[in-house]
Design a protein around this motif. Structure first.
Motif, PDB file in Angstrom:
ATOM      1  N   MET A   1       0.839  -1.174   0.000  1.00  0.00           N
ATOM      2  CA  MET A   1       0.000   0.000   0.000  1.00  0.00           C
ATOM      3  C   MET A   1       0.887   1.241   0.000  1.00  0.00           C
ATOM      4  N   ALA A   2       0.554   2.218  -0.827  1.00  0.00           N
ATOM      5  CA  ALA A   2       1.364   3.420  -0.982  1.00  0.00           C
ATOM      6  C   ALA A   2       1.174   4.343   0.212  1.00  0.00           C
ATOM      7  N   LYS A   3       2.248   5.034   0.562  1.00  0.00           N
ATOM      8  CA  LYS A   3       2.187   5.996   1.664  1.00  0.00           C
ATOM      9  C   LYS A   3       1.731   7.336   1.111  1.00  0.00           C
ATOM     10  N   ALA A   4       1.012   8.097   1.928  1.00  0.00           N
ATOM     11  CA  ALA A   4       0.460   9.376   1.491  1.00  0.00           C
ATOM     12  C   ALA A   4       1.553  10.390   1.175  1.00  0.00           C
ATOM     13  N   GLU A   5       2.678  10.350   1.879  1.00  0.00           N
ATOM     14  CA  GLU A   5       3.740  11.337   1.639  1.00  0.00           C
ATOM     15  C   GLU A   5       4.466  11.110   0.317  1.00  0.00           C
ATOM     16  N   LEU A   6       4.278   9.947  -0.311  1.00  0.00           N
ATOM     17  CA  LEU A   6       4.895   9.685  -1.603  1.00  0.00           C
ATOM     18  C   LEU A   6       4.091  10.301  -2.750  1.00  0.00           C
ATOM     19  N   GLY A   7       2.835  10.658  -2.503  1.00  0.00           N
ATOM     20  CA  GLY A   7       2.006  11.251  -3.544  1.00  0.00           C
ATOM     21  C   GLY A   7       1.344  10.183  -4.397  1.00  0.00           C
ATOM     22  N   ALA A   8       0.969  10.584  -5.583  1.00  0.00           N
ATOM     23  CA  ALA A   8       0.289   9.671  -6.507  1.00  0.00           C
ATOM     24  C   ALA A   8       1.307   8.934  -7.365  1.00  0.00           C
ATOM     25  N   LYS A   9       0.971   7.688  -7.689  1.00  0.00           N
ATOM     26  CA  LYS A   9       1.847   6.912  -8.555  1.00  0.00           C
ATOM     27  C   LYS A   9       1.582   7.318  -9.997  1.00  0.00           C
ATOM     28  N   ARG A  10       2.630   7.626 -10.723  1.00  0.00           N
ATOM     29  CA  ARG A  10       2.523   8.085 -12.114  1.00  0.00           C
ATOM     30  C   ARG A  10       3.355   7.186 -13.012  1.00  0.00           C
ATOM     31  N   ARG A  11       3.135   7.347 -14.318  1.00  0.00           N
ATOM     32  CA  ARG A  11       3.947   6.671 -15.318  1.00  0.00           C
ATOM     33  C   ARG A  11       4.350   7.743 -16.320  1.00  0.00           C
ATOM     34  N   CYS A  12       5.641   7.810 -16.590  1.00  0.00           N
ATOM     35  CA  CYS A  12       6.171   8.821 -17.497  1.00  0.00           C
ATOM     36  C   CYS A  12       5.643   8.574 -18.906  1.00  0.00           C
ATOM     37  N   LEU A  13       5.172   9.646 -19.541  1.00  0.00           N
ATOM     38  CA  LEU A  13       4.653   9.530 -20.898  1.00  0.00           C
ATOM     39  C   LEU A  13       5.768   9.451 -21.934  1.00  0.00           C
ATOM     40  N   THR A  14       6.983   9.874 -21.549  1.00  0.00           N
ATOM     41  CA  THR A  14       8.111   9.870 -22.474  1.00  0.00           C
ATOM     42  C   THR A  14       8.853   8.531 -22.457  1.00  0.00           C
ATOM     43  N   CYS A  15       9.289   8.114 -21.252  1.00  0.00           N
ATOM     44  CA  CYS A  15      10.094   6.892 -21.172  1.00  0.00           C
ATOM     45  C   CYS A  15       9.343   5.697 -20.606  1.00  0.00           C
ATOM     46  N   GLY A  16       8.156   5.903 -20.012  1.00  0.00           N
ATOM     47  CA  GLY A  16       7.350   4.810 -19.501  1.00  0.00           C
ATOM     48  C   GLY A  16       7.734   4.335 -18.113  1.00  0.00           C
ATOM     49  N   ALA A  17       8.630   5.023 -17.428  1.00  0.00           N
ATOM     50  CA  ALA A  17       9.079   4.612 -16.101  1.00  0.00           C
ATOM     51  C   ALA A  17       8.021   4.946 -15.048  1.00  0.00           C
TER      52      ALA A  17
END
Length: 89
Positions: A1-17
């Motif tokens: 489970m993600a911690k609130a201080e890490l923010g939202a999980k994203r995926r880079c639109l350029t490199c996909g990371a």
């Protein structure tokens, strides 16, 4: 489970990371340093579905029947009709 201080999980639109945005603005990919702007999607109100034939028939008012004036006179003359009473057709 993600911690609130890490923010939202994203995926880079350029490199996909995949990465967490760490609640920072602008959002920057840690691998390729591409900056992203968050665009809010405005949702429109849902449209009503068309009525089925049965639902349309129930919702449509029924037109009054047209009574012939001569027929009313005949019933009134015969005495078959009392005051305020509609003729039986």
């Amino acid at each position: 489970m993600a911690k609130a201080e890490l923010g939202a999980k994203r995926r880079c639109l350029t490199c996909g990371a995949p990465f967490y945005d760490l609640n920072r603005m602008p959002i920057v990919c840690p691998k390729c340093a591409a900056a992203f702007q968050v665009v809010e999607i405005v949702r429109s109100t849902p449209k009503r579905a068309p009525l089925s034939r049965a639902a349309y028939a129930r919702s449509t008012p029924v037109a009054p029947t047209i009574v012939d004036a001569d027929l009313l006179k005949e019933h009134a003359e015969d005495g078959e009709m009392e005051d305020g009473e509609a003729p039986a057709i």
